[in-house]
Design a protein around this motif. Structure first.
Motif, PDB file in Angstrom:
ATOM      1  N   LEU A   1      -8.667   1.648  -0.853  1.00  0.00           N
ATOM      2  CA  LEU A   1      -7.823   2.883  -0.616  1.00  0.00           C
ATOM      3  C   LEU A   1      -8.619   4.150  -0.840  1.00  0.00           C
ATOM      4  O   LEU A   1      -8.186   5.163  -0.227  1.00  0.00           O
ATOM      5  CB  LEU A   1      -6.589   2.933  -1.608  1.00  0.00           C
TER       6      LEU A   1
ATOM      7  N   LYS B   1       0.701  -0.997  -0.049  1.00  0.00           N
ATOM      8  CA  LYS B   1      -0.066  -0.155  -0.048  1.00  0.00           C
ATOM      9  C   LYS B   1       0.908   1.320  -0.014  1.00  0.00           C
ATOM     10  O   LYS B   1       0.409   2.154  -0.672  1.00  0.00           O
ATOM     11  CB  LYS B   1      -0.982   0.144   1.082  1.00  0.00           C
TER      12      LYS B   1
ATOM     13  N   ASP C   1      -9.105   5.737   3.962  1.00  0.00           N
ATOM     14  CA  ASP C   1      -8.121   4.871   4.422  1.00  0.00           C
ATOM     15  C   ASP C   1      -7.270   5.874   5.078  1.00  0.00           C
ATOM     16  O   ASP C   1      -7.040   6.914   5.167  1.00  0.00           O
ATOM     17  CB  ASP C   1      -7.345   4.443   3.212  1.00  0.00           C
TER      18      ASP C   1
END
Length: 187
Positions: free
Chosen positions: A91, A73, A111
């Motif tokens: 996300l 990520k 997120d």
């Protein structure tokens, strides 16, 4: 010769004692290490050593998977590959604005790895559009932040007293302004 035997026997008994002391120290260290491992893996109950090792192994694997997920990520966010993430991504922010009677409710889930939107910024949009904010909440759960704002359209008399030219609040305008703030932070 008898003297030599006594000396030889003394050496073997002293070596045996040294081995026994080393083995005792090793067992004490292992007992301490298993106790420490147990406090991390299963702090509420004491497990037998084989179960403890199995749980520690699966716990370590879970931590490694989570670390890899977070590294990925981070890599994606740092490279700015958000264009590839639109489809089904966790996300990207999820925004919903509902309007019923004289109440407008905003729900926003973002997120934590995305730069945070400040709650007062969202509240100020509602106020600037003429809504009266009844409640505003921010909650962090795991890797997400949830914003909830409930606002109410003031009574028309208040509009007349404040000499506001338009009557009513346009939820689509609020949504448009919120999206500008959210996506302004992402790009």
């Amino acid at each position: 010769m008898a003297r030599a035997r006594e000396i030889g026997e003394g050496n073997s008994s002293s070596l045996r004692e040294q081995r026994n002391l080393r083995e005792k120290d090793r067992r004490m260290r292992m007992k301490h290490l298993f106790s420490e491992l147990s406090s991390h893996v299963s702090p509420t109950r004491k497990l037998p050593v084989p179960q403890l090792i199995d749980q520690a192994t699966s716990y370590t694997i879970q931590l490694k998977e989570k670390l890899n997920y977070l590294k990925e990520k981070k890599r994606i966010l740092l490279q700015g590959e958000l264009g590839n993430l639109y489809e089904g991504s966790s996300l990207l922010p999820k925004l919903s604005i509902r309007s019923r009677d004289s109440t407008i409710e905003l729900n926003l889930i973002m997120d934590l790895n995305i730069k945070r939107v400040l709650l007062h910024e969202l509240v100020s949009i509602f106020e600037e559009e003429g809504a009266q904010v009844m409640s505003a909440n921010l909650q962090n759960l795991n890797d997400r932040t949830t914003y909830t704002i409930i606002a109410q359209v003031p009574h028309p008399r208040i509009y007349l007293q404040a000499i506001i030219s338009r009557i009513g609040i346009d939820p689509s305008r609020i949504e448009e302004r919120v999206r500008k703030i959210i996506y302004g932070y992402i790009y």
